[in-house]
Design an enzyme around this catalytic site. Structure first.
Site, mmCIF file in Angstrom:
data_model
loop_
_atom_site.group_PDB
_atom_site.id
_atom_site.type_symbol
_atom_site.label_atom_id
_atom_site.label_comp_id
_atom_site.label_asym_id
_atom_site.label_seq_id
_atom_site.Cartn_x
_atom_site.Cartn_y
_atom_site.Cartn_z
ATOM 1 C CD GLU A 181 -2.518 1.816 0.181
ATOM 2 O OE1 GLU A 181 -3.139 0.907 -0.295
ATOM 3 O OE2 GLU A 181 -2.151 2.842 -0.284
ATOM 4 N N GLY A 183 -7.092 0.754 3.002
ATOM 5 C CA GLY A 183 -8.594 1.005 2.808
ATOM 6 C C GLY A 183 -8.883 1.560 1.529
ATOM 7 N N GLY A 184 -7.850 2.404 0.884
ATOM 8 C CA GLY A 184 -8.061 3.110 -0.043
ATOM 9 C C GLY A 184 -9.284 4.107 -0.218
ATOM 10 C CB THR A 185 -11.378 5.136 -3.211
ATOM 11 O OG1 THR A 185 -10.316 5.099 -4.033
ATOM 12 C CG2 THR A 185 -12.231 6.084 -3.526
ATOM 13 C CB CYS A 186 -14.353 2.434 0.197
ATOM 14 S SG CYS A 186 -15.937 2.028 1.205
ATOM 15 C CG HIS A 218 -48.701 -1.684 8.659
ATOM 16 N ND1 HIS A 218 -48.955 -0.589 7.491
ATOM 17 C CD2 HIS A 218 -49.363 -1.069 9.624
ATOM 18 C CE1 HIS A 218 -49.443 0.476 7.808
ATOM 19 N NE2 HIS A 218 -49.912 0.302 9.213
HETATM 20 C C1 FAD Z 1 -16.720 10.528 -3.084
HETATM 21 C C2 FAD Z 1 -16.963 8.939 -3.260
HETATM 22 C C3 FAD Z 1 -17.860 8.497 -2.867
HETATM 23 C C4 FAD Z 1 -18.161 7.019 -3.051
HETATM 24 N N1 FAD Z 1 -19.222 6.423 -2.620
HETATM 25 C C5 FAD Z 1 -19.488 5.063 -2.796
HETATM 26 C C6 FAD Z 1 -20.626 4.604 -2.052
HETATM 27 O O1 FAD Z 1 -21.249 5.074 -1.285
HETATM 28 N N2 FAD Z 1 -20.579 3.134 -2.429
HETATM 29 C C7 FAD Z 1 -19.926 2.369 -3.034
HETATM 30 O O2 FAD Z 1 -20.216 1.195 -3.277
HETATM 31 N N3 FAD Z 1 -18.933 3.036 -3.764
HETATM 32 C C8 FAD Z 1 -18.704 4.316 -3.406
HETATM 33 N N4 FAD Z 1 -17.600 4.820 -4.106
HETATM 34 C C9 FAD Z 1 -16.771 4.017 -4.988
HETATM 35 C C10 FAD Z 1 -15.638 3.156 -4.032
HETATM 36 O O3 FAD Z 1 -14.881 4.109 -3.187
HETATM 37 C C11 FAD Z 1 -14.580 2.157 -4.919
HETATM 38 O O4 FAD Z 1 -15.516 1.754 -5.769
HETATM 39 C C12 FAD Z 1 -14.167 1.554 -3.887
HETATM 40 O O5 FAD Z 1 -13.185 2.012 -3.032
HETATM 41 C C13 FAD Z 1 -13.246 0.246 -4.515
HETATM 42 O O6 FAD Z 1 -12.093 0.679 -4.748
HETATM 43 P P1 FAD Z 1 -11.069 -0.392 -5.295
HETATM 44 O O7 FAD Z 1 -11.136 -1.698 -4.416
HETATM 45 O O8 FAD Z 1 -11.054 -0.608 -6.510
HETATM 46 O O9 FAD Z 1 -9.662 0.252 -4.892
HETATM 47 P P2 FAD Z 1 -9.323 1.465 -3.837
HETATM 48 O O10 FAD Z 1 -10.148 1.525 -2.627
HETATM 49 O O11 FAD Z 1 -9.457 2.756 -4.667
HETATM 50 O O12 FAD Z 1 -7.982 1.520 -3.241
HETATM 51 C C14 FAD Z 1 -6.655 1.427 -3.959
HETATM 52 C C15 FAD Z 1 -5.679 1.312 -3.308
HETATM 53 O O13 FAD Z 1 -4.462 1.105 -4.049
HETATM 54 C C16 FAD Z 1 -3.332 1.875 -3.427
HETATM 55 N N5 FAD Z 1 -2.384 2.079 -4.766
HETATM 56 C C17 FAD Z 1 -2.563 2.401 -5.921
HETATM 57 N N6 FAD Z 1 -1.598 2.301 -6.809
HETATM 58 C C18 FAD Z 1 -0.684 1.880 -5.871
HETATM 59 C C19 FAD Z 1 0.580 1.436 -6.118
HETATM 60 N N7 FAD Z 1 1.488 1.540 -7.330
HETATM 61 N N8 FAD Z 1 1.281 0.785 -5.116
HETATM 62 C C20 FAD Z 1 0.811 0.523 -3.863
HETATM 63 N N9 FAD Z 1 -0.595 0.895 -3.521
HETATM 64 C C21 FAD Z 1 -1.131 1.434 -4.873
HETATM 65 C C22 FAD Z 1 -4.135 3.155 -3.145
HETATM 66 O O14 FAD Z 1 -3.342 3.882 -2.481
HETATM 67 C C23 FAD Z 1 -5.298 2.365 -2.928
HETATM 68 O O15 FAD Z 1 -5.182 2.755 -1.142
HETATM 69 C C24 FAD Z 1 -17.239 6.376 -3.909
HETATM 70 C C25 FAD Z 1 -16.363 6.894 -4.519
HETATM 71 C C26 FAD Z 1 -16.156 8.258 -4.263
HETATM 72 C C27 FAD Z 1 -14.894 8.983 -4.743
#
Ligand code: FAD
Length: 457
Positions: free
Chosen positions: A33, A38-41, A440
């Site tokens: 990482e 935990g990334g985006t979510c 209900h």
């Molecule tokens: C504002 C917003 C609101 C959202 N709300 C919802 C919601 O309510 N419900 C829903 O289902 N989805 C929602 N989503 C979408 C959801 O967040 C993503 O679909 C979800 O996080 C899936 O992500 P992922 O597993 O593909 O990877 P991500 O969660 O994006 O994680 C990828 C990880 O890889 C790491 N990484 C990237 N490149 C490298 C590299 N070269 N080397 C090492 N590490 C790396 C990053 O740092 C990151 O931690 C939302 C998105 C946004 C932007």
């Protein structure tokens, strides 16, 4: 060079649970990482936005208190530092829990650095080179920044930098009328900002049916969000302390001015700096990794999961990717991406729950179908809660009697929609739900009633 049985790049929604299953099966696993676990979510997507939306909902309800016969002395104000602190706390719970879980996982080595392929089986992580015959890519996406004149010369926000705001923007301009832009729009309006959405398409959320886009626009406009559609941003510039978007729009004015700008026009995959070319892994023209129905890339021993494969854009699709890969690799099953049914929610208040195909798609397919709709004003629970905006609709195949798609824009829509989704997975006829006795008073109790009113599309 250290060699692992499996390597996972990214700790989004698929990588960590996969690490759990792979290590349980006896494999030595490396997980890498580069930034926030935990990334985006967890950090800049679902969890923080839904936590902030809960604060915005509390403010909204407090302003509406008199509707319920409740007095709130003085005006309602929102302490942005405290809403941010609450959001940070909830995000941190997930992030830190995940980081600790991975850190304590037996047979799992955690690397904290950027990963880049050197070959199909070797990955550079900082100064180290590590190898594996099984590599799982879960690198996610980030905000797409369009090429618009002047955008590089003004300060703009993305979903990530929005997470740092601990003050109220006086007037938030939002470029993009998709799901992300809409959620931030209603949230900030409820916090107390002026909000303008500038969307170049003819309506918000262009992939939805027109009645859904219209319903969502009405909900936003009723709260004072300015919705500008058919308004293409052609230039952005500073105007004193403000930011001005010049728009190409048949309606006046030809500009929108605000104190802050959020760019929410889509996502781009984090695949541009991953060395995929050295591994021989192809992407499409937008950078999404090409995978087959079992999430394998064209290079043996390399899989891509989550948003970076372009087969889903949600937390649940990424998690489902993990389940598919784990089942196929470890359980001798044959699961496929094409087995899943499209399902998602838009977290406005009231929310939109969506499953399956849209009415527009059904009409275009020409298949014989039945449709039923019901305004939320005719749903007792919605009336009791004072939340009657929106409507529900369901579309059924006239021959097989199976549910093709549904939308519930209304209170509880994000939860209620699952009663239809599960029947779709069961491939059961709609009559199963029609004859079910629901509780209900709930929104769900009106689903069987709605199904009694099906008529030809
Ligand atoms: C504002 C917003 C609101 C959202 N709300 C919802 C919601 O309510 N419900 C829903 O289902 N989805 C929602 N989503 C979408 C959801 O967040 C993503 O679909 C979800 O996080 C899936 O992500 P992922 O597993 O593909 O990877 P991500 O969660 O994006 O994680 C990828 C990880 O890889 C790491 N990484 C990237 N490149 C490298 C590299 N070269 N080397 C090492 N590490 C790396 C990053 O740092 C990151 O931690 C939302 C998105 C946004 C932007």
């Amino acid at each position: 060079m250290k060699k692992y049985d499996a390597m996972i790049i990214g700790t989004g929604q698929a990588g960590p649970p996969l690490a759990g299953r792979l290590t349980e099966s006896g494999m030595e696993v490396a997980i890498i990482e580069r930034k926030l676990f935990g990334g985006t979510c967890v950090n800049t997507g679902c969890i923080p936005t839904k936590t902030l939306i809960a604060s915005a909902h509390a403010a909204h309800l407090a302003r509406r208190a008199a509707d319920f016969g409740v007095a709130v002395e003085g005006g309602v104000t929102v302490d942005m530092k405290r809403t941010k602190a609450r959001k940070d706390y909830v995000s941190a719970l997930s992030r830190e829990g995940l980081e600790a879980w991975l850190g304590n996982m037996k047979k799992c080595t955690v690397y904290r650095n950027h990963a880049r392929f050197e070959s199909a089986h070797e990955v550079r992580v900082g100064t180290e080179l590590i190898a594996s015959d099984r590599i799982f890519i879960n690198v996610g996406t980030r905000a797409f920044i369009p090429t618009i004149s002047g955008l590089d010369r003004v300060p703009y926000l993305t979903n990530s930098s929005m997470m740092e705001l601990d003050f109220l923007p006086r007037h938030l301009l939002i470029m993009g009328g998709g799901y992300v832009g809409i959620e931030f729009a209603q949230m900030h309006r409820r916090f107390g900002s002026e909000v303008t959405i500038v969307e170049m398409g003819p309506r918000l959320m262009h992939k939805e049916d027109e009645d859904i886009s219209k319903g969502v626009s009405e909900i936003l406009e009723a709260e004072g969000v300015e919705v500008r559609v058919g308004a293409k941003c052609i230039a952005v510039e500073k105007q004193g302390n403000d930011i001005r978007i010049n728009v190409d729009c048949p309606d006046n004015p030809a500009e929108s001015v605000g104190s802050h700008l959020l760019v929410a026009v889509g996502r781009r995959p984090n695949t541009d700096d991953l060395g995929l070319e050295k591994a021989g892994v192809p992407t499409d023209e937008r950078g999404y990794i090409t995978v087959d129905d079992e999430l394998r890339t064209n290079v043996s021993g390399i899989w891509a999961l989550g948003d970076c494969n372009g087969r889903g854009a949600f937390t649940h699709t990424s998690y489902n990717d993990y389940e598919i890969v784990a089942a196929n690799l470890l359980d001798g099953e044959k699961r496929r991406v094409s087995d899943r049914i499209l399902a998602y929610a838009l977290y406005t208040d009231p929310p939109l729950g969506r499953v399956g195909i849209t009415e527009t798609e059904v009409r275009a397919s020409g298949r014989p179908a039945l449709i039923a709709t019901r305004p939320m004003a005719l749903v007792g629970r919605a009336v009791e809660k004072g939340e009657t905006q929106g409507f529900m609709k369901v579309i059924v195949d006239a021959e097989t009697k199976q549910i093709l798609g549904a939308a519930i824009l209304g209170t509880g829509g994000d939860e209620v929609i699952h009663s239809l989704l599960d029947v779709m997975y069961a491939k059961a006829p709609y009559t199963v739900v029609k004859r079910a006795m629901h509780i209900h008073p709930t929104v769900s109790e009106l689903i069987p009633t709605m199904l009694e009113e099906l008529k030809p599309l």
